[in-house]
Design an enzyme around this catalytic site. Structure first.
Site, PDB file in Angstrom:
ATOM      1  N   LYS A   1      31.639  31.770  42.699  1.00 15.49           N
ATOM      2  CA  LYS A   1      30.442  32.021  41.906  1.00 15.49           C
ATOM      3  C   LYS A   1      29.268  32.155  42.870  1.00 15.49           C
ATOM      4  O   LYS A   1      29.069  31.323  43.752  1.00 15.49           O
ATOM      5  CB  LYS A   1      30.177  30.872  40.926  1.00 15.49           C
ATOM      6  CG  LYS A   1      31.244  30.652  39.871  1.00 15.49           C
ATOM      7  CD  LYS A   1      31.324  31.768  38.868  1.00 15.49           C
ATOM      8  CE  LYS A   1      30.099  31.811  37.984  1.00 15.49           C
ATOM      9  NZ  LYS A   1      30.122  32.992  37.086  1.00 15.49           N
TER      10      LYS A   1
ATOM     11  N   LEU B   1      27.030  29.129  43.355  1.00 10.78           N
ATOM     12  CA  LEU B   1      27.591  28.053  44.176  1.00 10.78           C
ATOM     13  C   LEU B   1      27.653  28.454  45.647  1.00 10.78           C
ATOM     14  O   LEU B   1      27.442  27.624  46.531  1.00 10.78           O
ATOM     15  CB  LEU B   1      28.976  27.660  43.665  1.00 10.78           C
ATOM     16  CG  LEU B   1      29.008  27.072  42.250  1.00 10.78           C
ATOM     17  CD1 LEU B   1      30.443  26.810  41.817  1.00 10.78           C
ATOM     18  CD2 LEU B   1      28.165  25.817  42.167  1.00 10.78           C
TER      19      LEU B   1
ATOM     20  N   ARG C   1      25.537  30.209  47.148  1.00  7.95           N
ATOM     21  CA  ARG C   1      24.172  30.061  47.661  1.00  7.95           C
ATOM     22  C   ARG C   1      23.831  28.613  47.980  1.00  7.95           C
ATOM     23  O   ARG C   1      22.818  28.334  48.621  1.00  7.95           O
ATOM     24  CB  ARG C   1      23.177  30.620  46.649  1.00  7.95           C
ATOM     25  CG  ARG C   1      23.333  32.113  46.455  1.00  7.95           C
ATOM     26  CD  ARG C   1      22.553  32.610  45.260  1.00  7.95           C
ATOM     27  NE  ARG C   1      23.046  33.916  44.861  1.00  7.95           N
ATOM     28  CZ  ARG C   1      22.277  34.945  44.574  1.00  7.95           C
ATOM     29  NH1 ARG C   1      20.971  34.833  44.639  1.00  7.95           N
ATOM     30  NH2 ARG C   1      22.816  36.081  44.208  1.00  7.95           N
TER      31      ARG C   1
ATOM     32  N   ASP D   1      49.473  36.888  42.256  1.00  9.16           N
ATOM     33  CA  ASP D   1      50.487  37.913  42.004  1.00  9.16           C
ATOM     34  C   ASP D   1      50.775  38.093  40.520  1.00  9.16           C
ATOM     35  O   ASP D   1      50.684  37.141  39.742  1.00  9.16           O
ATOM     36  CB  ASP D   1      51.801  37.531  42.693  1.00  9.16           C
ATOM     37  CG  ASP D   1      51.844  37.934  44.144  1.00  9.16           C
ATOM     38  OD1 ASP D   1      51.548  39.105  44.437  1.00  9.16           O
ATOM     39  OD2 ASP D   1      52.179  37.081  44.983  1.00  9.16           O
TER      40      ASP D   1
ATOM     41  N   THR E   1      45.227  26.949  42.613  1.00  9.13           N
ATOM     42  CA  THR E   1      44.730  26.001  43.603  1.00  9.13           C
ATOM     43  C   THR E   1      43.511  26.591  44.294  1.00  9.13           C
ATOM     44  O   THR E   1      43.511  27.751  44.701  1.00  9.13           O
ATOM     45  CB  THR E   1      45.829  25.646  44.625  1.00  9.13           C
ATOM     46  OG1 THR E   1      46.876  24.938  43.939  1.00  9.13           O
ATOM     47  CG2 THR E   1      45.305  24.767  45.740  1.00  9.13           C
ATOM     48  N   LEU E   2      42.479  25.774  44.423  1.00  8.68           N
ATOM     49  CA  LEU E   2      41.226  26.169  45.064  1.00  8.68           C
ATOM     50  C   LEU E   2      41.152  25.536  46.445  1.00  8.68           C
ATOM     51  O   LEU E   2      41.544  24.379  46.625  1.00  8.68           O
ATOM     52  CB  LEU E   2      40.034  25.698  44.222  1.00  8.68           C
ATOM     53  CG  LEU E   2      40.049  26.099  42.749  1.00  8.68           C
ATOM     54  CD1 LEU E   2      38.967  25.354  41.984  1.00  8.68           C
ATOM     55  CD2 LEU E   2      39.868  27.599  42.611  1.00  8.68           C
ATOM     56  N   GLU E   3      40.651  26.278  47.407  1.00  8.53           N
ATOM     57  CA  GLU E   3      40.459  25.787  48.775  1.00  8.53           C
ATOM     58  C   GLU E   3      38.957  25.605  48.959  1.00  8.53           C
ATOM     59  O   GLU E   3      38.245  26.545  49.300  1.00  8.53           O
ATOM     60  CB  GLU E   3      41.025  26.793  49.770  1.00  8.53           C
ATOM     61  CG  GLU E   3      42.498  27.083  49.534  1.00  8.53           C
ATOM     62  CD  GLU E   3      42.879  28.502  49.929  1.00  8.53           C
ATOM     63  OE1 GLU E   3      41.993  29.366  50.035  1.00  8.53           O
ATOM     64  OE2 GLU E   3      44.068  28.736  50.127  1.00  8.53           O
TER      65      GLU E   3
ATOM     66  N   GLN F   1      35.497  32.916  39.448  1.00  7.42           N
ATOM     67  CA  GLN F   1      35.727  33.960  38.457  1.00  7.42           C
ATOM     68  C   GLN F   1      37.009  34.701  38.806  1.00  7.42           C
ATOM     69  O   GLN F   1      37.260  35.019  39.957  1.00  7.42           O
ATOM     70  CB  GLN F   1      34.533  34.900  38.364  1.00  7.42           C
ATOM     71  CG  GLN F   1      34.008  35.403  39.674  1.00  7.42           C
ATOM     72  CD  GLN F   1      32.592  35.944  39.557  1.00  7.42           C
ATOM     73  OE1 GLN F   1      31.934  35.835  38.535  1.00  7.42           O
ATOM     74  NE2 GLN F   1      32.120  36.557  40.627  1.00  7.42           N
TER      75      GLN F   1
ATOM     76  N   GLN G   1      52.735  25.519  39.037  1.00 13.49           N
ATOM     77  CA  GLN G   1      52.041  24.391  39.654  1.00 13.49           C
ATOM     78  C   GLN G   1      50.991  23.793  38.724  1.00 13.49           C
ATOM     79  O   GLN G   1      50.346  24.488  37.955  1.00 13.49           O
ATOM     80  CB  GLN G   1      51.404  24.792  40.986  1.00 13.49           C
ATOM     81  CG  GLN G   1      50.271  25.788  40.877  1.00 13.49           C
ATOM     82  CD  GLN G   1      49.794  26.262  42.245  1.00 13.49           C
ATOM     83  OE1 GLN G   1      50.371  25.963  43.287  1.00 13.49           O
ATOM     84  NE2 GLN G   1      48.711  27.023  42.248  1.00 13.49           N
TER      85      GLN G   1
END
Length: 190
Positions: free
Chosen positions: A101, A104, A106, A119, A127-129, A148, A174
């Site tokens: 986003k 965020l 910024r 895929d 999963t977010l890094e 997003q 997962q």
């Protein structure tokens, strides 16, 4: 081709694209906002001397969950794994691209390091890094908009979508932030 808001809604209404829980207010002109779940994986910096992608290092991370109503504080220079609140299920002719986003970004929050591609055929929490490149801590509130999801239509359905036996889909289904499983397909050159 990038899907528009009306195409995204049509895919959801037809039951081909799954986003659960879904709120129509999260649909943007060419994406769907996704929110932050309550679970995080933090790195245990004292367990190993280094990270080796060729080895299974089960104690490399620990799962943590802030108390209800409390944020997770991400300090400058820190990297943790998080996940989307939503379970996302893509049909065999749609791929996804997770973007951060702008608001965020910024503030110095990076939503993913390299793995923003989803895929066709994938089903699960994304999963977010999460990295803080700012000079001050950032509070991450479970339920906040964190990224997003853009959806792209393939020229034809994937012959072997993610989750099929031939692909070796190690993250299918997962739940929560899932640690790396790079060791499962690591090939060392002799």
């Amino acid at each position: 081709m990038l899907l528009s808001d009306r195409d995204i809604r049509a895919e959801i209404d037809a039951g081909r694209l799954g986003i659960d829980p879904f709120e129509d207010s999260l649909v943007q002109p060419s994406s769907v906002d996704v929110r932050l779940d309550t679970l995080f994986r933090v790195f245990n910096n004292t367990r190993y001397t280094h990270i080796d992608p060729a080895k299974q290092q089960d104690e490399l991370t620990s799962l943590v969950e802030p108390s209800p109503g409390e944020p997770f504080v991400l300090h400058p220079g820190e990297f943790v794994l998080g996940s989307t609140l939503e379970t996302c299920t893509l049909p065999d002719d749609l791929a996804g691209r997770l973007e951060g986003k702008s608001s965020l970004g910024r503030l110095g929050l990076l939503t993913h390091s390299t793995a923003g591609f989803i895929d066709p055929g994938f089903s699960g929490h994304i999963t977010l890094e999460l990295s803080n490149v700012a000079n001050l801590p950032i509070t991450l509130w479970p339920g906040m908009k964190i990224g997003q999801l853009c959806l792209l239509r393939l020229t034809s359905p994937a012959e072997h979508p993610y989750g099929s036996a031939k692909v070796g889909s190690k993250y299918q289904g997962q739940r929560g932030p899932t640690p790396s499983r790079s060791y499962q397909n690591f090939i060392k050159l002799s």
